[in-house]
Design a protein around this motif. Structure first.
Motif, PDB file in Angstrom:
ATOM      1  N   CYS A  24     -18.136  23.711 -30.192  1.00 27.31           N
ATOM      2  CA  CYS A  24     -18.156  24.137 -28.790  1.00 27.31           C
ATOM      3  C   CYS A  24     -18.616  22.963 -27.935  1.00 27.31           C
ATOM      4  O   CYS A  24     -19.784  22.854 -27.569  1.00 27.31           O
ATOM      5  N   GLU A  25     -17.684  22.072 -27.652  1.00 21.52           N
ATOM      6  CA  GLU A  25     -17.976  20.884 -26.851  1.00 21.52           C
ATOM      7  C   GLU A  25     -16.727  20.505 -26.054  1.00 21.52           C
ATOM      8  O   GLU A  25     -15.607  20.822 -26.462  1.00 21.52           O
ATOM      9  N   PRO A  26     -16.914  19.852 -24.917  1.00 20.29           N
ATOM     10  CA  PRO A  26     -15.767  19.531 -24.054  1.00 20.29           C
ATOM     11  C   PRO A  26     -14.662  18.743 -24.763  1.00 20.29           C
ATOM     12  O   PRO A  26     -13.480  18.943 -24.473  1.00 20.29           O
ATOM     13  N   SER A  27     -14.998  17.872 -25.700  1.00 23.27           N
ATOM     14  CA  SER A  27     -13.972  17.063 -26.370  1.00 23.27           C
ATOM     15  C   SER A  27     -13.021  17.908 -27.217  1.00 23.27           C
ATOM     16  O   SER A  27     -11.924  17.454 -27.565  1.00 23.27           O
ATOM     17  N   THR A  28     -13.388  19.129 -27.524  1.00 24.85           N
ATOM     18  CA  THR A  28     -12.514  20.023 -28.283  1.00 24.85           C
ATOM     19  C   THR A  28     -11.261  20.375 -27.492  1.00 24.85           C
ATOM     20  O   THR A  28     -10.242  20.731 -28.077  1.00 24.85           O
ATOM     21  N   ALA A  29     -11.302  20.244 -26.184  1.00 25.49           N
ATOM     22  CA  ALA A  29     -10.140  20.600 -25.359  1.00 25.49           C
ATOM     23  C   ALA A  29      -8.898  19.806 -25.760  1.00 25.49           C
ATOM     24  O   ALA A  29      -7.787  20.341 -25.779  1.00 25.49           O
ATOM     25  N   GLU A  30      -9.063  18.540 -26.101  1.00 29.82           N
ATOM     26  CA  GLU A  30      -7.915  17.719 -26.507  1.00 29.82           C
ATOM     27  C   GLU A  30      -7.264  18.287 -27.767  1.00 29.82           C
ATOM     28  O   GLU A  30      -6.039  18.400 -27.860  1.00 29.82           O
ATOM     29  N   LEU A  59     -10.659  27.332 -20.680  1.00 25.93           N
ATOM     30  CA  LEU A  59     -11.441  28.257 -21.518  1.00 25.93           C
ATOM     31  C   LEU A  59     -12.452  27.494 -22.376  1.00 25.93           C
ATOM     32  O   LEU A  59     -13.603  27.925 -22.517  1.00 25.93           O
ATOM     33  N   ILE A  60     -12.043  26.382 -22.942  1.00 24.44           N
ATOM     34  CA  ILE A  60     -12.957  25.584 -23.762  1.00 24.44           C
ATOM     35  C   ILE A  60     -14.055  24.983 -22.894  1.00 24.44           C
ATOM     36  O   ILE A  60     -15.229  24.996 -23.264  1.00 24.44           O
ATOM     37  N   ALA A  61     -13.687  24.473 -21.722  1.00 23.21           N
ATOM     38  CA  ALA A  61     -14.687  23.902 -20.818  1.00 23.21           C
ATOM     39  C   ALA A  61     -15.723  24.954 -20.419  1.00 23.21           C
ATOM     40  O   ALA A  61     -16.931  24.679 -20.386  1.00 23.21           O
ATOM     41  N   ASN A  62     -15.276  26.167 -20.137  1.00 19.51           N
ATOM     42  CA  ASN A  62     -16.210  27.233 -19.756  1.00 19.51           C
ATOM     43  C   ASN A  62     -17.140  27.600 -20.905  1.00 19.51           C
ATOM     44  O   ASN A  62     -18.339  27.793 -20.699  1.00 19.51           O
ATOM     45  N   ALA A  63     -16.596  27.682 -22.118  1.00 21.64           N
ATOM     46  CA  ALA A  63     -17.440  28.002 -23.266  1.00 21.64           C
ATOM     47  C   ALA A  63     -18.476  26.899 -23.489  1.00 21.64           C
ATOM     48  O   ALA A  63     -19.653  27.177 -23.738  1.00 21.64           O
ATOM     49  N   ALA A  64     -18.047  25.648 -23.398  1.00 25.52           N
ATOM     50  CA  ALA A  64     -18.967  24.526 -23.616  1.00 25.52           C
ATOM     51  C   ALA A  64     -20.047  24.467 -22.537  1.00 25.52           C
ATOM     52  O   ALA A  64     -21.194  24.121 -22.817  1.00 25.52           O
ATOM     53  N   ARG A  65     -19.684  24.824 -21.339  1.00 32.89           N
ATOM     54  CA  ARG A  65     -20.639  24.727 -20.224  1.00 32.89           C
ATOM     55  C   ARG A  65     -21.563  25.938 -20.108  1.00 32.89           C
ATOM     56  O   ARG A  65     -22.734  25.802 -19.757  1.00 32.89           O
ATOM     57  N   GLU A  71     -20.119  26.772 -32.106  1.00 31.40           N
ATOM     58  CA  GLU A  71     -18.711  26.827 -32.458  1.00 31.40           C
ATOM     59  C   GLU A  71     -17.995  27.855 -31.592  1.00 31.40           C
ATOM     60  O   GLU A  71     -18.590  28.818 -31.131  1.00 31.40           O
ATOM     61  N   ILE A  72     -16.701  27.618 -31.422  1.00 29.71           N
ATOM     62  CA  ILE A  72     -15.816  28.579 -30.781  1.00 29.71           C
ATOM     63  C   ILE A  72     -14.600  28.757 -31.674  1.00 29.71           C
ATOM     64  O   ILE A  72     -14.328  27.927 -32.525  1.00 29.71           O
ATOM     65  N   ARG A  73     -13.903  29.848 -31.472  1.00 29.85           N
ATOM     66  CA  ARG A  73     -12.667  30.086 -32.212  1.00 29.85           C
ATOM     67  C   ARG A  73     -11.541  30.140 -31.199  1.00 29.85           C
ATOM     68  O   ARG A  73     -11.590  30.921 -30.264  1.00 29.85           O
ATOM     69  N   LEU A  74     -10.546  29.293 -31.378  1.00 34.05           N
ATOM     70  CA  LEU A  74      -9.374  29.271 -30.522  1.00 34.05           C
ATOM     71  C   LEU A  74      -8.298  30.126 -31.171  1.00 34.05           C
ATOM     72  O   LEU A  74      -8.020  29.973 -32.365  1.00 34.05           O
ATOM     73  N   ILE A  75      -7.710  31.018 -30.382  1.00 36.10           N
ATOM     74  CA  ILE A  75      -6.671  31.916 -30.888  1.00 36.10           C
ATOM     75  C   ILE A  75      -5.435  31.770 -30.008  1.00 36.10           C
ATOM     76  O   ILE A  75      -5.526  31.817 -28.781  1.00 36.10           O
ATOM     77  N   VAL A  76      -4.286  31.602 -30.643  1.00 37.61           N
ATOM     78  CA  VAL A  76      -2.998  31.614 -29.954  1.00 37.61           C
ATOM     79  C   VAL A  76      -2.202  32.719 -30.630  1.00 37.61           C
ATOM     80  O   VAL A  76      -1.979  32.667 -31.842  1.00 37.61           O
ATOM     81  N   ALA A  77      -1.792  33.727 -29.864  1.00 34.73           N
ATOM     82  CA  ALA A  77      -1.184  34.910 -30.466  1.00 34.73           C
ATOM     83  C   ALA A  77      -0.008  35.404 -29.637  1.00 34.73           C
ATOM     84  O   ALA A  77       0.161  35.027 -28.478  1.00 34.73           O
ATOM     85  N   ARG A  78       0.776  36.277 -30.267  1.00 34.98           N
ATOM     86  CA  ARG A  78       1.884  36.968 -29.606  1.00 34.98           C
ATOM     87  C   ARG A  78       1.573  38.461 -29.668  1.00 34.98           C
ATOM     88  O   ARG A  78       2.004  39.157 -30.580  1.00 34.98           O
ATOM     89  N   PRO A  79       0.797  38.994 -28.713  1.00 29.54           N
ATOM     90  CA  PRO A  79       0.441  40.407 -28.763  1.00 29.54           C
ATOM     91  C   PRO A  79       1.638  41.339 -28.566  1.00 29.54           C
ATOM     92  O   PRO A  79       1.560  42.519 -28.901  1.00 29.54           O
ATOM     93  N   SER A  80       2.725  40.810 -28.029  1.00 29.55           N
ATOM     94  CA  SER A  80       3.966  41.576 -27.889  1.00 29.55           C
ATOM     95  C   SER A  80       5.124  40.576 -27.896  1.00 29.55           C
ATOM     96  O   SER A  80       4.899  39.373 -27.764  1.00 29.55           O
ATOM     97  N   PRO A  81       6.347  41.053 -28.003  1.00 30.31           N
ATOM     98  CA  PRO A  81       7.483  40.130 -27.999  1.00 30.31           C
ATOM     99  C   PRO A  81       7.645  39.360 -26.681  1.00 30.31           C
ATOM    100  O   PRO A  81       8.319  38.339 -26.651  1.00 30.31           O
ATOM    101  N   THR A  82       7.012  39.841 -25.609  1.00 28.61           N
ATOM    102  CA  THR A  82       7.193  39.198 -24.306  1.00 28.61           C
ATOM    103  C   THR A  82       5.943  38.483 -23.800  1.00 28.61           C
ATOM    104  O   THR A  82       5.902  38.059 -22.648  1.00 28.61           O
ATOM    105  N   VAL A  89     -13.066  32.554 -28.504  1.00 30.81           N
ATOM    106  CA  VAL A  89     -14.133  33.462 -28.920  1.00 30.81           C
ATOM    107  C   VAL A  89     -15.423  32.671 -29.035  1.00 30.81           C
ATOM    108  O   VAL A  89     -15.449  31.598 -29.652  1.00 30.81           O
ATOM    109  N   ASP A  90     -16.487  33.203 -28.424  1.00 26.56           N
ATOM    110  CA  ASP A  90     -17.819  32.612 -28.590  1.00 26.56           C
ATOM    111  C   ASP A  90     -18.796  33.724 -28.954  1.00 26.56           C
ATOM    112  O   ASP A  90     -18.439  34.891 -28.961  1.00 26.56           O
TER     113      ASP A  90
END
Length: 148
Positions: A24-30, A59-65, A71-82, A89-90
């Motif tokens: 959970c740090e700003p450099s994680t954004a990259e 989102l990462i900047a807000n969690a870090a600040r 630690e944070i968990r980054l999630i990229v998902a398709r909750p529906s076909p559209t 997550v923190d």
């Protein structure tokens, strides 16, 4: 700095998703931006990459600040076909996101405004039991295909 070396693979069935834990740090954004671009590439949704990478950066900047999480968990998902959802997550359920007031000359305080401007919708979900949540996911969704 943590390096991203995991190959992104799309799920063959169900609702595809990818997640990974990072410091959970700003450099994680990259690293987060690369992960989001890679996942969207696998799903052939490259047209969403600019907005999705802006969202993950904020989102990462807000969690870090605003949290004391390691630690944070980054999630990229398709909750529906559209829809595509990008979430972080923190472990600080008590620090909930809210649109703030930033003055003209403030150097920060506009992240959620940016997310609100580019996302179809955004919000947060508490994690854990309703009485004793252990954390939260702050997320934003983009609509696939624009006006579908």
């Amino acid at each position: 700095m943590t390096s991203f070396s995991t190959t992104v693979q799309a799920a063959a069935v169900g609702r595809p998703a990818y997640s990974q834990t990072f410091p959970c740090e700003p450099s994680t954004a990259e690293i987060g931006r690369k992960l989001v671009r890679d996942v969207l590439g696998v799903w052939h949704l490259d047209t969403l990459a600019d907005h999705a990478t802006l969202i993950v950066t904020e989102l990462i900047a807000n969690a870090a600040r605003h949290t004391r999480c390691r630690e944070i968990r980054l999630i990229v998902a398709r909750p529906s076909p559209t829809r595509v959802r990008v979430g972080v997550v923190d472990r600080e359920a008590a620090r909930l996101p809210a649109l703030g007031q930033a003055d003209e000359d403030d150097e920060s305080g506009r992240g959620l405004f940016l997310i609100d401007a580019v996302a179809d919708r955004w919000g947060y979900d508490l994690r854990g039991s309703g009485r004793r949540p252990w954390g939260k996911e702050v997320w934003a969704e983009l609509r696939i295909g624009g006006d579908e």
